[in-house]
Scaffold this active site. Structure first.
Site, short mmCIF file in Angstrom:
data_model
loop_
_atom_site.label_atom_id
_atom_site.label_comp_id
_atom_site.label_asym_id
_atom_site.label_seq_id
_atom_site.Cartn_x
_atom_site.Cartn_y
_atom_site.Cartn_z
N GLY A 18 11.78 -1.50 5.62
CA GLY A 18 12.94 -1.08 4.27
C GLY A 18 14.15 -1.90 4.75
CB ALA A 19 15.83 -3.32 2.03
CB CYS A 108 6.87 2.02 -0.12
SG CYS A 108 6.88 0.65 1.64
CG ASP A 177 12.14 -4.52 -0.53
OD1 ASP A 177 10.72 -4.32 -0.64
OD2 ASP A 177 12.28 -4.28 1.08
#
Ligand code: RUB
Length: 271
Positions: A18-19, A108, A177
């Site tokens: 995860g960003a 996601c 992102d």
């Protein structure tokens, strides 16, 4: 303290996922790294290596750029604080997009998108979620487990079922992102989810803090190892494994950020 190459491997191999989490992990790494080595050449090299490990997500890039300018330990601490706080703000602001009893489709694993869903549930909205499994690394399983732990009803489905399960969903909520002038970037498969949402006239919301605003000239879409798609070599067959999609803003209804809820046009203008 882990070495630079170990930290980069943990990011590259998606042990950190995860960003926002990637950026937080890097900041915590720099906390001990810079205490020992300062903000000189060694820091520049380490920053380059970490950035290269996942070149698409922009939060990591943006926080590194800030550190390069400020070159202070206090900057690391305040970035960690800001990033952690941004999720709290996003969840409070974003829960407004969710109406009682809605069925939400997500793709996601996005900590920020989930924070919005969880806050809506905490306020008694009785929501439920459809999570796509998200090939090839199956981050959707993490999403489903997390929601189930929070007692939010969740149904897991294959990515290719998205055209089918979109019928049952009321809205789509995904993370990001990066947010760019031309659209937002998220896990590969998000483009298909967005197209299906449009075809079924279901609103798509993107959730992401302001560190995800991406002003880089060029977008690099990470290509990952072929073995994630298929474990063995197949004679005469090339395999591609792009990790992210760039989704044009025309698919998006609103964008939830820690600064408020905006239209895609407003976001593009801010960037
Ligand atoms: C994760 C992914 C997430 C965004 C946002 O990709 O695409 O939706 O990173 O996550 P990967 P967050 O599994 O390859 O890291 O909201 O947690 O920042």
């Amino acid at each position: 303290m882990v070495s630079v190459s170990q930290a980069a491997a943990n990011i590259k191999q998606v042990h950190v996922q995860g960003a926002k989490e990637i950026a937080l992990y890097a900041l915590n790494f720099f906390k001990s790294f810079c205490k020992k080595n300062g903000f000189g050449l060694k820091f520049e090299v380490a920053a380059y290596i970490l950035e290269e490990s996942r070149p698409t997500a922009v939060v990591l890039h943006n926080v590194i750029e800030i550190l390069k300018k400020k070159k202070r330990m206090s900057a690391i601490n305040s970035l960690i604080h800001d990033l952690q706080n941004s999720t709290k703000k996003i969840s409070r602001i974003g829960q407004k997009i969710i109406k009682p009893k809605q069925k939400i489709l997500t793709h996601c694993h996005s900590g920020e998108a989930l924070s919005v869903i969880e806050e809506a549930q905490r306020r008694g909205k009785n929501v439920s979620v459809y999570a796509t499994i998200t090939e090839p690394l199956h981050q959707g399983i993490r999403t489903a487990k997390e929601l189930s732990k929070k007692k939010i009803p969740v149904t897991l489905a294959a990515d290719i079922a998205v055209g089918h399960i979109m019928h049952a969903a009321n809205i789509v909520v995904v993370g990001a992102d990066a947010m760019r002038k031309e659209g937002f970037v998220n896990k590969v498969g998000t483009y298909l989810v967005a197209e299906e949402a449009k075809r079924h006239r279901k609103p798509l919301y993107v959730v992401g803090n302001h560190f995800k605003f991406d002003r880089r000239k060029k977008l690099v879409i990470e290509e990952r190892s072929a073995s994630e798609v298929w474990p063995k070599k197949i004679k005469g067959v090339k395999i591609r494994n792009p990790a992210f999609d760039l989704v044009p803003w025309r698919f998006v209804k609103k964008v939830v950020t820690d600064k408020g809820i905006f239209t895609p046009k407003q976001i593009a203008r801010m960037i």
